[in-house]
Design a protein around this motif. Structure first.
Motif, PDB file in Angstrom:
ATOM      1  N   GLY A 123     -26.472  10.263  31.047  1.00  0.00           N
ATOM      2  CA  GLY A 123     -26.259  10.685  29.669  1.00  0.00           C
ATOM      3  C   GLY A 123     -26.752   9.643  28.686  1.00  0.00           C
ATOM      4  N   HIS A 124     -27.131  10.124  27.502  1.00  0.00           N
ATOM      5  CA  HIS A 124     -27.610   9.228  26.454  1.00  0.00           C
ATOM      6  C   HIS A 124     -27.022   9.648  25.118  1.00  0.00           C
ATOM      7  CE1 HIS A 124     -30.398   7.761  29.393  1.00  0.00           C
ATOM      8  NE2 HIS A 124     -31.096   8.891  29.427  1.00  0.00           N
ATOM      9  N   ASN A 125     -26.823   8.650  24.280  1.00  0.00           N
ATOM     10  CA  ASN A 125     -26.505   8.906  22.881  1.00  0.00           C
ATOM     11  C   ASN A 125     -27.414   8.030  22.039  1.00  0.00           C
ATOM     12  OD1 ASN A 125     -25.273   6.392  23.276  1.00  0.00           O
ATOM     13  ND2 ASN A 125     -23.264   7.038  22.579  1.00  0.00           N
ATOM     14  N   TRP A 126     -27.304   8.169  20.733  1.00  0.00           N
ATOM     15  CA  TRP A 126     -28.065   7.368  19.781  1.00  0.00           C
ATOM     16  C   TRP A 126     -27.038   6.780  18.835  1.00  0.00           C
ATOM     17  CZ3 TRP A 126     -28.789   6.800  14.590  1.00  0.00           C
ATOM     18  CH2 TRP A 126     -29.938   6.110  14.154  1.00  0.00           C
ATOM     19  N   VAL A 127     -26.945   5.455  18.836  1.00  0.00           N
ATOM     20  CA  VAL A 127     -25.948   4.754  18.023  1.00  0.00           C
ATOM     21  C   VAL A 127     -26.681   3.765  17.129  1.00  0.00           C
ATOM     22  CG1 VAL A 127     -23.903   3.274  18.089  1.00  0.00           C
ATOM     23  CG2 VAL A 127     -24.249   4.991  19.872  1.00  0.00           C
ATOM     24  N   LEU A 128     -26.243   3.660  15.877  1.00  0.00           N
ATOM     25  CA  LEU A 128     -26.834   2.722  14.920  1.00  0.00           C
ATOM     26  C   LEU A 128     -25.780   1.724  14.465  1.00  0.00           C
ATOM     27  CD1 LEU A 128     -29.101   1.789  12.959  1.00  0.00           C
ATOM     28  CD2 LEU A 128     -28.280   3.562  11.376  1.00  0.00           C
ATOM     29  N   SER A 129     -26.123   0.449  14.536  1.00  0.00           N
ATOM     30  CA  SER A 129     -25.276  -0.622  13.999  1.00  0.00           C
ATOM     31  C   SER A 129     -26.195  -1.766  13.586  1.00  0.00           C
ATOM     32  CB  SER A 129     -24.262  -1.111  15.045  1.00  0.00           C
ATOM     33  OG  SER A 129     -24.899  -1.912  16.029  1.00  0.00           O
ATOM     34  N   THR A 130     -25.602  -2.838  13.073  1.00  0.00           N
ATOM     35  CA  THR A 130     -26.420  -4.023  12.850  1.00  0.00           C
ATOM     36  C   THR A 130     -26.804  -4.570  14.215  1.00  0.00           C
ATOM     37  OG1 THR A 130     -24.554  -5.552  12.831  1.00  0.00           O
ATOM     38  CG2 THR A 130     -25.236  -4.615  10.690  1.00  0.00           C
ATOM     39  N   LYS A 131     -27.883  -5.311  14.255  1.00  0.00           N
ATOM     40  CA  LYS A 131     -28.324  -5.906  15.516  1.00  0.00           C
ATOM     41  C   LYS A 131     -27.238  -6.833  16.065  1.00  0.00           C
ATOM     42  CE  LYS A 131     -32.248  -8.207  17.641  1.00  0.00           C
ATOM     43  NZ  LYS A 131     -33.604  -8.723  17.461  1.00  0.00           N
ATOM     44  N   ALA A 132     -26.570  -7.546  15.175  1.00  0.00           N
ATOM     45  CA  ALA A 132     -25.520  -8.486  15.586  1.00  0.00           C
ATOM     46  C   ALA A 132     -24.328  -7.777  16.235  1.00  0.00           C
ATOM     47  CB  ALA A 132     -25.052  -9.300  14.385  1.00  0.00           C
ATOM     48  N   ASP A 133     -24.069  -6.535  15.856  1.00  0.00           N
ATOM     49  CA  ASP A 133     -22.906  -5.797  16.368  1.00  0.00           C
ATOM     50  C   ASP A 133     -23.191  -4.983  17.631  1.00  0.00           C
ATOM     51  OD1 ASP A 133     -21.129  -6.692  14.434  1.00  0.00           O
ATOM     52  OD2 ASP A 133     -21.526  -5.009  13.079  1.00  0.00           O
ATOM     53  N   MET A 134     -24.454  -4.850  18.029  1.00  0.00           N
ATOM     54  CA  MET A 134     -24.808  -3.968  19.142  1.00  0.00           C
ATOM     55  C   MET A 134     -24.029  -4.271  20.418  1.00  0.00           C
ATOM     56  SD  MET A 134     -28.099  -3.259  21.536  1.00  0.00           S
ATOM     57  CE  MET A 134     -27.912  -4.821  22.254  1.00  0.00           C
ATOM     58  N   MET A 135     -23.988  -5.507  20.851  1.00  0.00           N
ATOM     59  CA  MET A 135     -23.317  -5.835  22.114  1.00  0.00           C
ATOM     60  C   MET A 135     -21.822  -5.544  22.053  1.00  0.00           C
ATOM     61  SD  MET A 135     -25.458  -6.394  24.407  1.00  0.00           S
ATOM     62  CE  MET A 135     -24.273  -6.781  25.664  1.00  0.00           C
ATOM     63  N   GLY A 136     -21.180  -5.871  20.949  1.00  0.00           N
ATOM     64  CA  GLY A 136     -19.752  -5.608  20.798  1.00  0.00           C
ATOM     65  C   GLY A 136     -19.436  -4.126  20.810  1.00  0.00           C
ATOM     66  N   TYR A 163     -18.535   6.984  24.889  1.00  0.00           N
ATOM     67  CA  TYR A 163     -18.642   5.531  25.071  1.00  0.00           C
ATOM     68  C   TYR A 163     -18.654   4.795  23.730  1.00  0.00           C
ATOM     69  CZ  TYR A 163     -19.534   6.542  29.956  1.00  0.00           C
ATOM     70  OH  TYR A 163     -19.420   6.988  31.252  1.00  0.00           O
ATOM     71  N   LEU A 164     -17.749   5.234  22.854  1.00  0.00           N
ATOM     72  CA  LEU A 164     -17.560   4.586  21.553  1.00  0.00           C
ATOM     73  C   LEU A 164     -16.064   4.443  21.292  1.00  0.00           C
ATOM     74  CD1 LEU A 164     -20.215   6.510  19.461  1.00  0.00           C
ATOM     75  CD2 LEU A 164     -20.302   4.087  20.079  1.00  0.00           C
ATOM     76  N   LYS A 165     -15.667   3.252  20.889  1.00  0.00           N
ATOM     77  CA  LYS A 165     -14.272   2.992  20.552  1.00  0.00           C
ATOM     78  C   LYS A 165     -13.899   3.811  19.315  1.00  0.00           C
ATOM     79  CE  LYS A 165     -12.655  -0.801  18.355  1.00  0.00           C
ATOM     80  NZ  LYS A 165     -12.478  -2.228  18.118  1.00  0.00           N
ATOM     81  N   ASP A 166     -12.732   4.462  19.361  1.00  0.00           N
ATOM     82  CA  ASP A 166     -12.264   5.235  18.203  1.00  0.00           C
ATOM     83  C   ASP A 166     -12.259   4.387  16.942  1.00  0.00           C
ATOM     84  OD1 ASP A 166     -11.832   7.688  19.428  1.00  0.00           O
ATOM     85  OD2 ASP A 166      -9.749   7.241  19.945  1.00  0.00           O
ATOM     86  N   GLY A 167     -12.820   4.934  15.867  1.00  0.00           N
ATOM     87  CA  GLY A 167     -12.760   4.283  14.561  1.00  0.00           C
ATOM     88  C   GLY A 167     -13.530   2.978  14.446  1.00  0.00           C
ATOM     89  N   ASP A 168     -14.509   2.744  15.304  1.00  0.00           N
ATOM     90  CA  ASP A 168     -15.269   1.494  15.275  1.00  0.00           C
ATOM     91  C   ASP A 168     -16.090   1.421  13.991  1.00  0.00           C
ATOM     92  OD1 ASP A 168     -16.867  -0.754  15.723  1.00  0.00           O
ATOM     93  OD2 ASP A 168     -17.072  -0.324  17.863  1.00  0.00           O
ATOM     94  N   THR A 169     -15.682   0.561  13.069  1.00  0.00           N
ATOM     95  CA  THR A 169     -16.338   0.456  11.761  1.00  0.00           C
ATOM     96  C   THR A 169     -17.712  -0.208  11.842  1.00  0.00           C
ATOM     97  OG1 THR A 169     -15.186  -1.613  11.303  1.00  0.00           O
ATOM     98  CG2 THR A 169     -14.154   0.430  10.494  1.00  0.00           C
ATOM     99  N   ARG A 170     -18.037  -0.785  12.987  1.00  0.00           N
ATOM    100  CA  ARG A 170     -19.372  -1.381  13.159  1.00  0.00           C
ATOM    101  C   ARG A 170     -20.439  -0.311  13.379  1.00  0.00           C
ATOM    102  NH1 ARG A 170     -17.544  -5.085  18.078  1.00  0.00           N
ATOM    103  NH2 ARG A 170     -16.691  -3.015  18.556  1.00  0.00           N
ATOM    104  N   VAL A 171     -20.011   0.892  13.756  1.00  0.00           N
ATOM    105  CA  VAL A 171     -20.945   1.994  14.005  1.00  0.00           C
ATOM    106  C   VAL A 171     -21.279   2.661  12.676  1.00  0.00           C
ATOM    107  CG1 VAL A 171     -21.258   4.227  15.144  1.00  0.00           C
ATOM    108  CG2 VAL A 171     -20.071   2.366  16.340  1.00  0.00           C
ATOM    109  N   ILE A 172     -22.567   2.668  12.342  1.00  0.00           N
ATOM    110  CA  ILE A 172     -23.028   3.285  11.096  1.00  0.00           C
ATOM    111  C   ILE A 172     -23.220   4.787  11.300  1.00  0.00           C
ATOM    112  CG2 ILE A 172     -24.912   3.346   9.405  1.00  0.00           C
ATOM    113  CD1 ILE A 172     -25.303   0.287  10.151  1.00  0.00           C
TER     114      ILE A 172
END
Length: 148
Positions: free
Chosen positions: A65-78, A92-101
């Motif tokens: 499976g694949h998704n498309w997620v956008l964040s700052t480069k610095a936040d990608m690993m977290g 595969y995303l934490k609920d309410g993760d404010t780093r995800v744009i």
């Protein structure tokens, strides 16, 4: 004279269609853990931007499976690390993760999903990255988002 007016009208129509097309992109994902692009350029004139994610492979989402997620480069690993614990049911995303744009859901073979986000969330000069949060995929499935 009529030909000039028609030509200018056609040019304007073509330009309008081209401008509209610049505020949307289709990104394909495959069974080989890859996207078909490594960079997406977003024009500052776009108020919103839409990414349509497709999966041209043959494997189901629980396997490849694949998704498309956008964040700052610095936040990608977290974002990716925290998303692993969330599991496939939460894309595969934490609920309410404010780093995800912005993000799509996890899709498998033959499926599509899209996301539209407000371009004003992006700041000139910041480095942005798109990536897949399916465990182990972000090492290969990533690329830059550039605001121009």
């Amino acid at each position: 004279m009529f030909a000039k007016v028609v030509a200018v009208s056609l040019l304007t129509l073509a330009s309008g269609q081209l401008l509209a097309a610049e505020c949307k992109v289709t990104v394909d994902s495959t069974d080989q853990m890859s996207y078909n692009t490594k960079e997406i350029t977003i024009d500052k004139s776009c108020k919103t931007f839409t990414v349509e994610l497709t999966h041209s492979g043959s494997l189901p989402k629980n396997v490849m499976g694949h998704n498309w997620v956008l964040s700052t480069k610095a936040d990608m690993m977290g974002v990716s690390t925290d998303g692993m614990a969330a599991g496939i049911d939460k894309n595969y995303l934490k609920d309410g993760d404010t780093r995800v744009i912005a993000h799509t859901k996890i899709i498998g073979a033959g499926e599509k999903d899209s996301v539209t986000f407000d371009v004003s969330k992006l700041k000139a000069g910041e480095e942005y990255e798109f990536f897949c949060t399916f465990p182990g995929h972000n090492s290969m499935m990533k690329g830059a988002v550039v605001l121009k």
